[in-house]
Design a protein around this motif. Structure first.
Motif, PDB file in Angstrom:
ATOM      1  N   CYS A  21       7.716 -69.749 -24.114  1.00 24.84           N
ATOM      2  CA  CYS A  21       8.313 -69.505 -25.423  1.00 24.84           C
ATOM      3  C   CYS A  21       7.956 -68.128 -25.950  1.00 24.84           C
ATOM      4  O   CYS A  21       6.988 -67.515 -25.521  1.00 24.84           O
ATOM      5  CB  CYS A  21       7.907 -70.582 -26.422  1.00 24.84           C
ATOM      6  N   GLY A  24      11.081 -67.115 -32.232  1.00 25.35           N
ATOM      7  CA  GLY A  24      12.377 -67.677 -32.575  1.00 25.35           C
ATOM      8  C   GLY A  24      12.253 -69.158 -32.863  1.00 25.35           C
ATOM      9  O   GLY A  24      11.213 -69.780 -32.627  1.00 25.35           O
ATOM     10  N   THR A  25      13.338 -69.729 -33.379  1.00 27.83           N
ATOM     11  CA  THR A  25      13.380 -71.143 -33.719  1.00 27.83           C
ATOM     12  C   THR A  25      14.179 -71.901 -32.679  1.00 27.83           C
ATOM     13  O   THR A  25      15.343 -71.584 -32.437  1.00 27.83           O
ATOM     14  CB  THR A  25      14.045 -71.334 -35.105  1.00 27.83           C
ATOM     15  N   ILE A  26      13.568 -72.901 -32.065  1.00 28.66           N
ATOM     16  CA  ILE A  26      14.260 -73.726 -31.074  1.00 28.66           C
ATOM     17  C   ILE A  26      15.078 -74.769 -31.823  1.00 28.66           C
ATOM     18  O   ILE A  26      14.554 -75.468 -32.689  1.00 28.66           O
ATOM     19  CB  ILE A  26      13.253 -74.391 -30.114  1.00 28.66           C
ATOM     20  N   GLU A  27      16.373 -74.828 -31.480  1.00 28.03           N
ATOM     21  CA  GLU A  27      17.293 -75.722 -32.173  1.00 28.03           C
ATOM     22  C   GLU A  27      17.999 -76.635 -31.190  1.00 28.03           C
ATOM     23  O   GLU A  27      18.163 -76.295 -30.026  1.00 28.03           O
ATOM     24  CB  GLU A  27      18.349 -74.903 -32.922  1.00 28.03           C
ATOM     25  N   ASP A  60      16.959 -68.802 -21.955  1.00 31.18           N
ATOM     26  CA  ASP A  60      17.771 -67.817 -22.658  1.00 31.18           C
ATOM     27  C   ASP A  60      18.085 -66.677 -21.701  1.00 31.18           C
ATOM     28  O   ASP A  60      17.576 -66.633 -20.571  1.00 31.18           O
ATOM     29  CB  ASP A  60      17.069 -67.324 -23.923  1.00 31.18           C
ATOM     30  N   PHE A  65      12.459 -67.773 -23.197  1.00 31.01           N
ATOM     31  CA  PHE A  65      12.310 -69.193 -23.472  1.00 31.01           C
ATOM     32  C   PHE A  65      12.708 -70.012 -22.256  1.00 31.01           C
ATOM     33  O   PHE A  65      13.687 -69.696 -21.578  1.00 31.01           O
ATOM     34  CB  PHE A  65      13.210 -69.615 -24.639  1.00 31.01           C
ATOM     35  N   VAL A  79      18.263 -71.019 -29.343  1.00 29.30           N
ATOM     36  CA  VAL A  79      17.117 -70.371 -29.963  1.00 29.30           C
ATOM     37  C   VAL A  79      17.662 -69.416 -31.014  1.00 29.30           C
ATOM     38  O   VAL A  79      18.405 -68.491 -30.687  1.00 29.30           O
ATOM     39  CB  VAL A  79      16.254 -69.604 -28.941  1.00 29.30           C
ATOM     40  N   SER A  80      17.337 -69.675 -32.272  1.00 31.89           N
ATOM     41  CA  SER A  80      17.811 -68.874 -33.402  1.00 31.89           C
ATOM     42  C   SER A  80      19.325 -68.679 -33.356  1.00 31.89           C
ATOM     43  O   SER A  80      19.833 -67.587 -33.574  1.00 31.89           O
ATOM     44  CB  SER A  80      17.082 -67.536 -33.439  1.00 31.89           C
TER      45      SER A  80
END
Length: 96
Positions: A21, A24-27, A60, A65, A79-80
Protein backbone atom coordinates in the motif's frame (compact mmCIF):
# COMPACT_ATOMS: atom_id res chain seq x y z
CA UNK A 1 -2.70 0.87 7.03
CA UNK A 2 0.01 -1.73 6.62
CA UNK A 3 0.52 -5.00 4.72
CA UNK A 4 -1.50 -7.81 6.27
CA UNK A 5 -4.43 -5.56 7.19
CA UNK A 6 -7.88 -6.89 6.31
CA UNK A 7 -10.45 -4.43 4.96
CA UNK A 8 -14.21 -4.85 4.51
CA UNK A 9 -16.50 -3.11 2.06
CA UNK A 10 -19.22 -0.78 3.31
CA UNK A 11 -21.52 -1.59 0.35
CA UNK A 12 -21.15 -5.33 -0.40
CA UNK A 13 -19.56 -8.58 0.83
CA UNK A 14 -16.07 -7.84 -0.54
CA UNK A 15 -13.14 -8.33 1.83
CA UNK A 16 -9.48 -7.82 0.89
CA UNK A 17 -6.08 -8.27 2.47
CA UNK A 18 -3.52 -5.52 1.90
CA UNK A 19 -0.35 -6.87 0.28
CA UNK A 20 1.25 -3.53 -0.62
CA UNK A 21 0.00 0.00 0.00
CA UNK A 22 0.87 3.63 -0.49
CA UNK A 23 -0.92 6.94 0.03
CA UNK A 24 -4.62 7.00 -0.84
CA UNK A 25 -8.03 5.71 0.17
CA UNK A 26 -8.95 2.13 -0.74
CA UNK A 27 -12.53 1.98 -1.96
CA UNK A 28 -15.01 -0.69 -2.97
CA UNK A 29 -18.25 0.05 -4.77
CA UNK A 30 -17.57 3.79 -4.56
CA UNK A 31 -17.25 3.88 -0.75
CA UNK A 32 -14.13 3.74 1.47
CA UNK A 33 -13.29 0.34 2.99
CA UNK A 34 -12.77 -0.11 6.73
CA UNK A 35 -11.71 -2.56 9.43
CA UNK A 36 -15.31 -3.41 10.30
CA UNK A 37 -18.48 -3.88 8.28
CA UNK A 38 -21.14 -1.23 9.06
CA UNK A 39 -24.51 -2.23 10.56
CA UNK A 40 -26.40 -0.77 7.57
CA UNK A 41 -24.61 -1.02 4.21
CA UNK A 42 -24.17 2.07 2.03
CA UNK A 43 -25.54 2.17 -1.52
CA UNK A 44 -23.44 0.51 -4.23
CA UNK A 45 -22.42 3.02 -6.92
CA UNK A 46 -23.47 1.83 -10.42
CA UNK A 47 -20.13 3.14 -11.77
CA UNK A 48 -18.22 0.85 -9.38
CA UNK A 49 -20.22 -2.37 -9.60
CA UNK A 50 -17.86 -4.54 -11.67
CA UNK A 51 -17.42 -7.07 -8.86
CA UNK A 52 -14.38 -8.72 -7.28
CA UNK A 53 -13.15 -12.28 -7.71
CA UNK A 54 -11.99 -14.57 -4.89
CA UNK A 55 -8.24 -15.22 -4.81
CA UNK A 56 -7.36 -12.55 -7.38
CA UNK A 57 -4.83 -9.81 -6.75
CA UNK A 58 -5.78 -6.26 -7.70
CA UNK A 59 -3.14 -3.62 -8.48
CA UNK A 60 -2.96 0.01 -9.55
CA UNK A 61 -1.12 1.16 -12.69
CA UNK A 62 2.03 2.16 -10.75
CA UNK A 63 2.20 -1.04 -8.69
CA UNK A 64 1.97 0.97 -5.45
CA UNK A 65 -1.13 -0.85 -4.23
CA UNK A 66 -1.75 -4.60 -4.25
CA UNK A 67 -4.84 -6.17 -2.67
CA UNK A 68 -5.80 -9.83 -2.39
CA UNK A 69 -9.54 -10.55 -2.53
CA UNK A 70 -10.40 -12.98 0.29
CA UNK A 71 -14.20 -12.69 -0.08
CA UNK A 72 -15.89 -11.74 -3.39
CA UNK A 73 -18.60 -9.14 -3.77
CA UNK A 74 -20.49 -6.92 -6.22
CA UNK A 75 -18.38 -3.76 -5.81
CA UNK A 76 -15.20 -3.06 -7.78
CA UNK A 77 -11.97 -1.90 -6.12
CA UNK A 78 -10.38 1.53 -6.51
CA UNK A 79 -7.83 3.78 -4.82
CA UNK A 80 -8.92 7.41 -4.44
CA UNK A 81 -11.39 6.98 -7.31
CA UNK A 82 -8.96 5.25 -9.72
CA UNK A 83 -10.00 1.69 -10.57
CA UNK A 84 -7.69 -1.24 -9.82
CA UNK A 85 -7.12 -4.06 -12.30
CA UNK A 86 -6.51 -7.78 -11.86
CA UNK A 87 -2.81 -8.59 -11.66
CA UNK A 88 -1.60 -10.75 -14.54
CA UNK A 89 0.21 -13.99 -13.78
CA UNK A 90 3.91 -14.07 -14.54
CA UNK A 91 4.76 -16.39 -17.41
CA UNK A 92 6.85 -19.41 -16.47
CA UNK A 93 10.19 -19.87 -18.22
CA UNK A 94 10.21 -22.31 -21.09
CA UNK A 95 11.86 -25.64 -20.38
CA UNK A 96 13.64 -27.03 -23.40
Amino acid sequence: MKPGSKLKSAVCDTEVMVIRCGEGTIECGGAPMGDAKPETPDTLSPDHSGGTLMGKRYVDANGTFELLCVKPGKGSLAVSGVALSIKDAKPLPASD
